[in-house]
Design an enzyme around this catalytic site. Structure first.
Site, PDB file in Angstrom:
ATOM      1  N   ASP A  63       0.810  -1.217   0.000  1.00 18.35           N
ATOM      2  CA  ASP A  63       0.000   0.000   0.000  1.00 18.35           C
ATOM      3  C   ASP A  63       0.846   1.272   0.000  1.00 18.35           C
ATOM      4  OD1 ASP A  63      -2.698   1.313   0.718  1.00 18.35           O
ATOM      5  OD2 ASP A  63      -1.378   2.049   2.298  1.00 18.35           O
TER       6      ASP A  63
ATOM      7  N   GLU B 146       1.472  -0.655  -5.048  1.00 18.72           N
ATOM      8  CA  GLU B 146       0.559   0.442  -5.381  1.00 18.72           C
ATOM      9  C   GLU B 146       1.378   1.712  -5.567  1.00 18.72           C
ATOM     10  OE1 GLU B 146      -3.327   2.870  -3.765  1.00 18.72           O
ATOM     11  OE2 GLU B 146      -1.573   2.652  -2.519  1.00 18.72           O
TER      12      GLU B 146
HETATM   13  C1  NOJ Z   1      -4.036   3.480  -0.484  1.00 14.38           C
HETATM   14  C2  NOJ Z   1      -5.252   2.659  -0.202  1.00 14.38           C
HETATM   15  O1  NOJ Z   1      -5.651   2.014  -1.374  1.00 14.38           O
HETATM   16  C3  NOJ Z   1      -6.283   3.617   0.341  1.00 14.38           C
HETATM   17  O2  NOJ Z   1      -7.555   3.027   0.435  1.00 14.38           O
HETATM   18  C4  NOJ Z   1      -5.804   4.125   1.667  1.00 14.38           C
HETATM   19  O3  NOJ Z   1      -6.685   5.118   2.137  1.00 14.38           O
HETATM   20  C5  NOJ Z   1      -4.408   4.749   1.569  1.00 14.38           C
HETATM   21  N1  NOJ Z   1      -3.518   3.973   0.745  1.00 14.38           N
HETATM   22  C6  NOJ Z   1      -3.785   4.863   2.930  1.00 14.38           C
HETATM   23  O4  NOJ Z   1      -3.399   3.617   3.421  1.00 14.38           O
END
Ligand code: NOJ
Ligand code: MG
Length: 588
Positions: free
Chosen positions: A232, A305
């Site tokens: 993430d 991500e």
């Molecule tokens: C990316 C995640 O996909 C999202 O849902 C989240 O709010 C942020 N990172 C913080 O972890």
């Protein structure tokens, strides 16, 4: 790889204007599982509720693994299932080594893994390395400056304003959910950094103990049998270091918006996309590879991500001397501005910007939706549902589905009173719809019955989307033709076609509204995907795009809007396409 092979894609762009051939794809027949995988993202809170509390859970997922098997997906990645106060719905973790009670127990998790193994499905977890909840023990200890935890987070005294004599945050940095990225803690008499909500404190990656602790998290879940991680918010892992005066420099103003609480007000060059972050991803890759070397089994994957400029994103793949993430997510299609609408040229640009920029020998991937974006069918237009599912499955490499894309699920509408997402709750009644991520998080549609078959409880945590009576598994399974059936045919074709797994790729904009992709492999039939994304019928000449195509192509899969017959032959030179029609054809 010879130098000319790398040059060809760029040359064909310049010389032929439209058609582009990805000559860098090697026709290797031995692909590892993840290179041609169909990944499926589950948002656990909204997939299936087993106990009637209106909240999806692990036993719910386990009960629906047969559905995933039937779809043909290779691996499911679950958004966070760990213990959390749920300020950001699991992306604020208070215990990285335990399961959120409303989602289940460790035993339930083990049962899920066991059932998945029986079905030969892989389970991938969400690894949230950048921050923990402020309710995490590590944070509580850090507030108290307990030995070993003093520097677990990014702490700073702040600055004294020379005019007012008052203490102010260390810098002008902004968090993702509006407002300052710094929060004062009375007890410690310091500010801590949070790139997301106040309750999501940034871990300090310049502290080797933190780096080691987070590798421990990876190893712990690898031992529980997971096939890898979706990592993430990776680009925000490291921030710039303090300057010679011990101060954090301010970010420059971007000029993109006048809204001073919106993170885009600043350029965010000091708190995102730092070089140290890339190296950390390489270190995590070593953890994956070591685990496989020691314990055997299939490759454990790292999916990253990253919403970042391509020059940064591509570094995550690694380079000639080091392996990086297996797949940094390709968000080129997801980030096509909704205001532009999807068009043949925006698709071409998105495809070019991955295939032409990806380092040689790596695997591309295609994503059209996730829990942070409006649903694909709403963003690209419900009429383009099949075309977009076809596109991401016909292009080379791995493909990722967000739950409900196989059904053509559209956004739910959520009133201000029902709003849950912190990104929206930190705004107001008049503007929350610009920020909210709730519309793509509404419960999954299993049936046309109560709560769409998602829950037997009186209320679901978010209301259902309006289209649940038509876009659901029950109805689409019973229908002769449906988005779901088209999706399943596509997955099956990907599995059976050597061309789709190993072939080279050629693609072009045919006219303003039509996009074509051809996959070919010597000794196997070629596959051609063509879509008319416009609102008028057109006739296209595929011979102009590729003169090696035969005079006729056999129709394999057609969009729901198409009236053509599968198995029939269609003329390559004069192929008529109705508005929104999308076809997958073959040379056999
Ligand atoms: C990316 C995640 O996909 C999202 O849902 C989240 O709010 C942020 N990172 C913080 O972890
Ligand atoms: Mg439940």
């Amino acid at each position: 790889m010879r130098p000319w092979q790398v040059l060809i894609p760029t040359l064909c762009l310049l010389a032929l204007g439209q058609a582009c051939e990805d000559a860098t794809t090697t026709e290797s027949t031995t692909k590892d599982w993840w290179e041609t995988a169909q990944f499926y993202q589950i948002y656990p809170r909204s997939f299936m509720d087993s106990d009637g509390d209106g909240i999806g859970d692990l036993n719910g997922i386990t009960s629906k693994l047969d559905y995933l098997k039937d779809l043909g997906v290779t691996a499911a990645w679950l958004s966070p299932i760990f213990k959390s106060p749920m300020v950001d719905f699991g992306y604020d973790i208070s215990d990285f080594f335990d399961i959120q009670p409303e989602y289940g127990t460790m035993e339930d998790f083990r049962a899920l893994i066991k059932k998945a193994k029986e079905l030969d499905l892989k389970i991938i977890l969400d690894f949230v390395p950048n921050h923990s909840s402020d309710e995490n023990e590590w944070f509580k200890k850090s507030v108290k400056r307990e030995k070993g935890y003093e520097d677990y987070y990014v702490w700073h005294d702040g600055k004294i304003n020379a005019d007012t004599g008052k203490r102010e945050p260390p810098s002008n940095w902004l968090q993702a959910f509006r407002g300052s990225a710094w929060e004062w803690v009375e007890e410690r008499q310091q500010y801590y950094l949070h790139q997301f909500a106040v309750q999501q404190a940034d871990l300090n990656y310049r502290n080797p103990d933190v780096v080691e602790q987070m590798k421990r998290v990876l190893r712990y879940w690898l031992h529980e049998g997971v096939a890898g991680f979706r990592c993430d918010a990776v680009p925000v892992l490291f921030e710039v270091e303090v300057d010679e005066n011990g101060q954090y420099p301010d970010e420059a103003v971007s000029g993109l918006t006048d809204d001073k609480d919106n993170r885009n007000y600043l350029k965010n060059e000091l708190i995102e996309n730092r070089p140290e972050t890339i190296d950390m991803a390489y270190q995590w890759r070593t953890v994956m590879d070591d685990h496989q070397r020691i314990y055997g089994g299939d490759t454990r994957v790292l999916l990253i991500e990253t919403y970042a400029p391509p020059a940064y994103t591509m570094q995550f793949y690694g380079n000639r001397s080091v392996e990086g993430a297996h797949l940094p997510f390709n968000f080129n299609l997801i980030t096509v501005p909704a205001s532009d609408g999807v068009s043949a040229s925006s698709i071409k640009k998105a495809v070019d910007n991955w295939l032409l920029l990806m380092p040689a020998g790596r695997t591309p991937n295609w994503v059209i939706g996730n829990h942070d974006q409006r649903r694909a069918a709403s963003r690209y237009g419900a009429g383009n549902t099949d075309a977009m599912n076809m596109l991401v499955m016909i292009l080379p490499g791995a493909s990722v589905t967000y739950q409900g894309e196989e059904l053509g699920m559209t956004d739910g509408w959520i009133s201000w009173d029902d709003t849950q997402d912190p990104a929206a709750c930190n705004s107001d009644k008049d503007s929350y719809e610009q920020f909210t991520r709730d519309p793509s998080r509404t419960p999954f549609h299993w049936t046309s019955g109560t709560n769409a078959g998602f829950s037997t409880g009186p209320k679901t945590w978010l209301p259902l989307a309006e289209d649940y009576e038509t876009q659901n598994v029950e109805v689409e399974t019973a229908a002769t033709r449906s988005h779901l059936k088209i999706y399943k045919s596509l997955v099956a074709l990907r599995k059976s076609s050597k061309t789709l797994q190993n072939g080279s790729t050629k693609y072009a904009v045919l006219n303003e509204n039509a996009f074509v992709v051809k996959r070919s492999l010597s000794g196997s039939p070629s596959i051609v995907f063509v879509a008319n994304l416009g609102s008028k019928g057109i006739t296209v000449d595929l011979d102009q795009f590729d003169q090696t195509l035969p005079t006729h192509l056999t129709l394999k899969i057609r969009s729901i809007s198409s009236t053509k017959a599968e198995g029939s032959l269609f003329e390559t030179k004069g192929l008529s396409l109705a508005a929104g029609e999308a076809l997958v054809m073959s040379t056999d």
